[in-house]
Structure formats: C-alpha cells, structure tokens
Design a protein around this motif. Structure first.
Motif, PDB file in Angstrom:
ATOM      1  N   ALA A  85       0.823  -1.214   0.000  1.00 49.42           N
ATOM      2  CA  ALA A  85       0.000   0.000   0.000  1.00 49.42           C
ATOM      3  C   ALA A  85       0.854   1.261   0.000  1.00 49.42           C
ATOM      4  O   ALA A  85       0.498   2.241  -0.680  1.00 49.42           O
ATOM      5  CB  ALA A  85      -0.938  -0.009   1.193  1.00 49.42           C
ATOM      6  N   SER A  86       1.953   1.262   0.705  1.00 49.98           N
ATOM      7  CA  SER A  86       2.788   2.464   0.727  1.00 49.98           C
ATOM      8  C   SER A  86       3.379   2.742  -0.664  1.00 49.98           C
ATOM      9  O   SER A  86       3.549   3.890  -1.053  1.00 49.98           O
ATOM     10  CB  SER A  86       3.886   2.307   1.752  1.00 49.98           C
ATOM     11  OG  SER A  86       4.751   1.241   1.404  1.00 49.98           O
ATOM     12  N   HIS A  87       3.677   1.690  -1.410  1.00 47.83           N
ATOM     13  CA  HIS A  87       4.222   1.875  -2.761  1.00 47.83           C
ATOM     14  C   HIS A  87       3.118   2.242  -3.743  1.00 47.83           C
ATOM     15  O   HIS A  87       3.385   2.957  -4.720  1.00 47.83           O
ATOM     16  CB  HIS A  87       4.918   0.600  -3.234  1.00 47.83           C
ATOM     17  CG  HIS A  87       6.056   0.180  -2.360  1.00 47.83           C
ATOM     18  ND1 HIS A  87       7.227   0.889  -2.293  1.00 47.83           N
ATOM     19  CD2 HIS A  87       6.193  -0.865  -1.511  1.00 47.83           C
ATOM     20  CE1 HIS A  87       8.039   0.297  -1.434  1.00 47.83           C
ATOM     21  NE2 HIS A  87       7.436  -0.783  -0.948  1.00 47.83           N
ATOM     22  N   LEU A  88       1.903   1.769  -3.481  1.00 44.75           N
ATOM     23  CA  LEU A  88       0.822   2.026  -4.406  1.00 44.75           C
ATOM     24  C   LEU A  88       0.292   3.454  -4.295  1.00 44.75           C
ATOM     25  O   LEU A  88      -0.101   4.057  -5.284  1.00 44.75           O
ATOM     26  CB  LEU A  88      -0.330   1.037  -4.163  1.00 44.75           C
ATOM     27  CG  LEU A  88      -0.024  -0.427  -4.424  1.00 44.75           C
ATOM     28  CD1 LEU A  88      -1.220  -1.282  -4.039  1.00 44.75           C
ATOM     29  CD2 LEU A  88       0.358  -0.657  -5.857  1.00 44.75           C
ATOM     30  N   VAL A  89       0.281   3.997  -3.078  1.00 43.28           N
ATOM     31  CA  VAL A  89      -0.305   5.320  -2.865  1.00 43.28           C
ATOM     32  C   VAL A  89       0.613   6.419  -3.370  1.00 43.28           C
ATOM     33  O   VAL A  89       0.186   7.375  -3.989  1.00 43.28           O
ATOM     34  CB  VAL A  89      -0.646   5.520  -1.373  1.00 43.28           C
ATOM     35  CG1 VAL A  89      -1.095   6.935  -1.110  1.00 43.28           C
ATOM     36  CG2 VAL A  89      -1.730   4.545  -0.968  1.00 43.28           C
ATOM     37  N   GLY A  90       1.854   6.306  -3.094  1.00 41.98           N
ATOM     38  CA  GLY A  90       2.616   7.427  -3.570  1.00 41.98           C
ATOM     39  C   GLY A  90       4.049   7.358  -3.433  1.00 41.98           C
ATOM     40  O   GLY A  90       4.819   8.126  -3.832  1.00 41.98           O
TER      41      GLY A  90
END
Length: 90
Positions: A85-90
């Motif tokens: 999730a941290s890589h997907l959000v931004g």
C-alpha cells in the motif's frame, strides 16, 4: 501510483486465492455427489436426503480440515496488500 498493470496484478492475485479456496471447499462435495448419484442410478433409490446429507458432511469436513490453511492464505494476502500500500499510494 496505481498503474493498470499493478491493478491487474492485484486482481489476479485475489482471484487466484479465491479460486484455490473455492476449489478446496467445493471439490470434495462434488466428488461425493457424483459417487452418490452413481449409486442412486444403479439402485434406483431417489431419496433426497441420501444425496444432500453426505455432501453437507463432506463439505463441513473440508472446511474443518482446510480452515487453518485458508485463514493463513487470506492473512498472508492481506499483509502483502498492506505492505504494498505504501508503494501504491505514492
């Protein structure tokens, strides 16, 4: 950022897990249902409980035997989604 390739990969992983879980739970009941149908065709016994009850018991047994594996698989997938999730959000 979520790219179309990343979204497709996440959906592919989710569908793969769902397919495995459904297969493990449905396949034993399907096989028992087939055996009982062959037995009913050979003996011409048309009792509804004869086909329903064994499939129900086998499905419940499959859930009982596979629940730990299924829960672990779902938790691993959930953890991997949160890690990504941290890589997907931004």
């Amino acid at each position: 950022m979520v790219t179309p390739d990343t979204a497709v990969d996440l959906i592919n992983q989710a569908l793969h897990i769902v397919m495995l879980l459904v297969t493990v739970l449905v396949l034993p009941g399907l096989l028992v249902g087939l055996l009982i149908s062959l037995f009913q065709a050979a003996t011409q016994i048309n009792e509804q409980t004869l086909s329903f009850l064994p499939r129900l018991l086998v499905t419940l047994a499959a859930i009982g035997f596979a629940y730990h594996w299924a829960a672990q698989m779902l938790m691993d997938f959930c953890v991997s989604i949160f890690e990504q999730a941290s890589h997907l959000v931004g």
